[in-house]
Design an enzyme around this catalytic site. Structure first.
Site, PDB file in Angstrom:
ATOM      1  N   ASP A 160       6.624  -6.887   4.956  1.00  0.00           N
ATOM      2  CA  ASP A 160       5.159  -6.887   5.162  1.00  0.00           C
ATOM      3  C   ASP A 160       4.473  -8.243   4.824  1.00  0.00           C
ATOM      4  O   ASP A 160       3.164  -8.225   4.865  1.00  0.00           O
ATOM      5  CB  ASP A 160       4.558  -5.706   4.366  1.00  0.00           C
ATOM      6  CG  ASP A 160       3.393  -5.163   4.628  1.00  0.00           C
ATOM      7  OD1 ASP A 160       3.444  -5.030   5.979  1.00  0.00           O
ATOM      8  OD2 ASP A 160       2.412  -4.560   3.899  1.00  0.00           O
ATOM      9  N   LYS A 171      -0.842 -12.599   6.646  1.00  0.00           N
ATOM     10  CA  LYS A 171      -0.603 -11.894   5.503  1.00  0.00           C
ATOM     11  C   LYS A 171       0.447 -11.812   4.689  1.00  0.00           C
ATOM     12  O   LYS A 171       1.610 -11.814   5.202  1.00  0.00           O
ATOM     13  CB  LYS A 171      -0.562 -10.311   6.285  1.00  0.00           C
ATOM     14  CG  LYS A 171      -0.479  -9.064   5.482  1.00  0.00           C
ATOM     15  CD  LYS A 171      -0.401  -7.814   6.048  1.00  0.00           C
ATOM     16  CE  LYS A 171      -0.072  -6.722   5.115  1.00  0.00           C
ATOM     17  NZ  LYS A 171       0.370  -5.340   5.920  1.00  0.00           N
ATOM     18  N   GLU A 206      -4.026  -2.287   3.178  1.00  0.00           N
ATOM     19  CA  GLU A 206      -4.383  -3.336   2.397  1.00  0.00           C
ATOM     20  C   GLU A 206      -4.412  -4.558   2.993  1.00  0.00           C
ATOM     21  O   GLU A 206      -4.957  -5.696   2.524  1.00  0.00           O
ATOM     22  CB  GLU A 206      -3.563  -3.320   0.952  1.00  0.00           C
ATOM     23  CG  GLU A 206      -2.050  -3.905   1.190  1.00  0.00           C
ATOM     24  CD  GLU A 206      -1.282  -3.194   2.443  1.00  0.00           C
ATOM     25  OE1 GLU A 206      -0.453  -3.993   3.159  1.00  0.00           O
ATOM     26  OE2 GLU A 206      -1.429  -2.089   2.547  1.00  0.00           O
ATOM     27  N   ARG A 225      -5.403  -5.650   5.746  1.00  0.00           N
ATOM     28  CA  ARG A 225      -6.879  -6.110   6.328  1.00  0.00           C
ATOM     29  C   ARG A 225      -7.699  -6.546   5.307  1.00  0.00           C
ATOM     30  O   ARG A 225      -8.616  -7.544   5.384  1.00  0.00           O
ATOM     31  CB  ARG A 225      -7.336  -5.039   7.202  1.00  0.00           C
ATOM     32  CG  ARG A 225      -7.904  -3.851   6.435  1.00  0.00           C
ATOM     33  CD  ARG A 225      -8.039  -2.747   7.394  1.00  0.00           C
ATOM     34  NE  ARG A 225      -6.618  -2.239   8.004  1.00  0.00           N
ATOM     35  CZ  ARG A 225      -6.547  -1.046   8.638  1.00  0.00           C
ATOM     36  NH1 ARG A 225      -7.719  -0.404   9.342  1.00  0.00           N
ATOM     37  NH2 ARG A 225      -5.412  -0.831   9.331  1.00  0.00           N
ATOM     38  N   ASP A 252       4.857  -3.415  -0.099  1.00  0.00           N
ATOM     39  CA  ASP A 252       3.715  -2.554   0.121  1.00  0.00           C
ATOM     40  C   ASP A 252       4.208  -1.079  -0.358  1.00  0.00           C
ATOM     41  O   ASP A 252       4.794  -0.531   0.710  1.00  0.00           O
ATOM     42  CB  ASP A 252       3.079  -2.850   1.362  1.00  0.00           C
ATOM     43  CG  ASP A 252       2.058  -1.899   1.452  1.00  0.00           C
ATOM     44  OD1 ASP A 252       1.465  -1.464   0.719  1.00  0.00           O
ATOM     45  OD2 ASP A 252       1.812  -1.425   2.559  1.00  0.00           O
ATOM     46  N   LYS A 288       2.984   5.208  -0.164  1.00  0.00           N
ATOM     47  CA  LYS A 288       3.980   5.671   1.091  1.00  0.00           C
ATOM     48  C   LYS A 288       5.182   6.508   0.613  1.00  0.00           C
ATOM     49  O   LYS A 288       5.688   6.464  -0.722  1.00  0.00           O
ATOM     50  CB  LYS A 288       4.566   4.532   1.759  1.00  0.00           C
ATOM     51  CG  LYS A 288       3.691   3.362   2.250  1.00  0.00           C
ATOM     52  CD  LYS A 288       4.584   2.272   2.735  1.00  0.00           C
ATOM     53  CE  LYS A 288       3.675   1.145   3.267  1.00  0.00           C
ATOM     54  NZ  LYS A 288       2.946   1.318   4.463  1.00  0.00           N
ATOM     55  N   ASP A 297      -3.300   2.079   1.584  1.00  0.00           N
ATOM     56  CA  ASP A 297      -2.262   1.602   2.104  1.00  0.00           C
ATOM     57  C   ASP A 297      -2.805   0.782   3.416  1.00  0.00           C
ATOM     58  O   ASP A 297      -1.971   0.493   4.162  1.00  0.00           O
ATOM     59  CB  ASP A 297      -1.627   2.665   2.621  1.00  0.00           C
ATOM     60  CG  ASP A 297      -0.224   2.315   3.157  1.00  0.00           C
ATOM     61  OD1 ASP A 297       0.317   1.173   2.682  1.00  0.00           O
ATOM     62  OD2 ASP A 297       0.385   3.085   3.956  1.00  0.00           O
TER      63      ASP A 297
END
Length: 459
Positions: A250, A227, A311, A313, A232, A239, A309
């Site tokens: 992230d 990933k 995202e 996956r 993010d 967030k 949020d």
């Protein structure tokens, strides 16, 4: 990082003697009288982590005492010697006696010498270690160098580590080892990888899919997917500021698969390696993807957006679908995915998921052996229905809040069909407070354990 080891014979190396509460009396009685008196005057009592340098008659360092937990201590830390680089004066050292695990102690020493100094002067400890007999210093240096790569990438702030910069890091790694490199952007990404494009399209920094390949095509295929969400913000489900504070990390999954790839290529393992990294920034703008939008994934599965949020996956799903098309012998994905994993297991113990019992046992064994902790959690079939959508094939973020790490793994499982074995790891990629061998900041998690597994299978 590898320079921490002194490969030449150095008779003048300063001995480090490891002591515990149970061995201290015997070791103290063997010290010369002045050294024993010096230790007693300084109140040294073999407390774990305590370090004392004993002077020689000429004022130089004669010996170092370093405290460890007793062998039977329930919280014994095999990386305790990783504190030494930050405690020792400059010089060349050797282990005078065996710590609990000499190999892990040497690895911890190397890992503990890491410092991130890109933006301000940060002195790297001027200490070197003569490896003990029987220790493969090259292998330890290989793992320490890879950990430094992962840490450097994660520690770099997002203004200097966006999708393009992450691609540059992968390109440099590919060039170093003669690997193939490709990067898919623009219309080709939008058409072939709709979920990756959807997550990254609101950013001024274009999303991309990084693709690295190495090794003999005739060898067993191992594909690593990481990933690469370089920052993010949460998208339109934004967030809070506290939740964004560490979101430079992230892309920790991408950093760790690059570290793993570096180890594999440096060791010349007999496998066909492919590394896929969906690199995006999940930003907020007028063209951002929205809750309840529906996208058709690369695999053809339609995905309803329950939460922007969730995202990670989404981008992994398209990359996993591409990887799965090659029917690899082993497909591994790493990502900083769910707060639920941290609630369940904390920052130091990432959960892993697989339905391959042999793979699960091997991962657990190597995680223990490398002090790279991992804990198996179930792909619980009954929770699969929680991903149902009334308007699409699947929802990326079930309501209810239960079993968030498991449902994320079940979501990703929908995109893996042909791989012989699949392993999913939900890492944190960060050490919140410094520990021996693990400075505060970006961390290499799961990569060493998986590397040793691959080494065992494909040496």
């Amino acid at each position: 990082m590898s320079s921490v080891f002194e490969t030449a014979t150095t008779p003048a190396a300063i001995p480090i003697t490891f002591v515990t509460k149970s061995t201290w009396d015997a070791i103290r009685n063997e010290l010369p009288a002045p050294a024993r008196q010096f230790a007693e005057a300084n109140g040294f009592a073999a407390k774990p982590g305590k370090c004392l340098t004993l002077p020689a008659a000429d004022g130089s360092i004669a010996q170092v005492l370093f405290g460890l937990e007793d062998e039977t201590h329930k919280a014994r830390d095999p990386f305790r010697p990783g504190a030494l680089p930050g405690l020792l004066p400059p010089g060349v050292y050797r282990f005078a006696n065996a710590p609990h695990d000499t190999r892990l102690a040497a690895l911890a020493f190397a890992l503990g010498a890491y410092r991130f100094g890109r933006y301000r002067k940060n002195e790297v400890p001027e200490v070197r270690l003569v490896p003990s007999d029987g220790i493969d210093a090259a292998e330890i240096a290989r793992m320490a160098d890879a950990a430094a790569l992962a840490r450097d990438l994660i520690n770099t702030p997002s203004n200097d580590m966006g999708p393009a910069e992450l691609a540059d890091a992968a390109r440099e790694l590919a060039a170093r080892f003669g690997a193939g490199f490709d990067c898919i952007t623009g219309e080709a990404l939008e058409q072939g990888f709709p979920l990756i494009h959807a997550v990254g399209m609101a950013s001024t920094r274009a999303p991309r899919l990084i693709d690295l390949s190495w090794g003999d095509p005739a060898h067993p295929k191992v594909t690593l997917v990481g990933k690469g969400v370089c920052f993010d913000a949460g998208g339109l489900d934004i967030k809070p500021s506290s939740g964004m504070l560490l979101m430079k990390k992230d892309m920790g999954g991408a950093a760790n698969v690059l570290a793993l790839a570096q180890m594999v290529m440096d060791a010349k393992l007999k496998l066909r390696l492919r590394v896929l990294i969906p690199a995006v920034e999940n930003a907020v703008a007028g063209n951002a993807f929205r809750p309840l939008d529906i996208f058709r994934s690369r695999k053809g599965v339609t995905v309803e957006i329950g939460n922007t949020d969730a995202e990670g996956r989404l981008v992994l799903a398209d990359a996993l679908a591409l990887a799965d098309e090659e029917r690899p012998d082993l497909l591994v994905d790493l990502g900083t995915l769910t707060g639920a994993a941290r609630v369940a297991l904390g920052p130091d113990l990432p959960p892993f998921y697989t339905n391959d019992e042999t793979l699960a046992a091997d991962v657990a064994a190597h995680a223990r052996g490398e002090n790279d902790p991992l804990w198996r959690m179930p792909l619980w079939p009954a929770y699969d229905a929680w991903l149902d959508s009334k308007t699409a094939d699947i929802n990326n973020a079930p309501s209810g809040g239960f079993a968030g790490s498991i449902t994320c793994a079940l979501f990703l499982q929908r995109f893996v069909e042909h791989a012989a074995s699949w392993l999913h790891v939900d890492i944190y990629g960060w050490t919140p407070s410094a520990k021996p061998g693990r400075p505060e900041g970006g961390e290499c998690q799961a990569a060493r354990a998986i590397y040793k597994l691959l080494s065992q299978r494909y040496a």
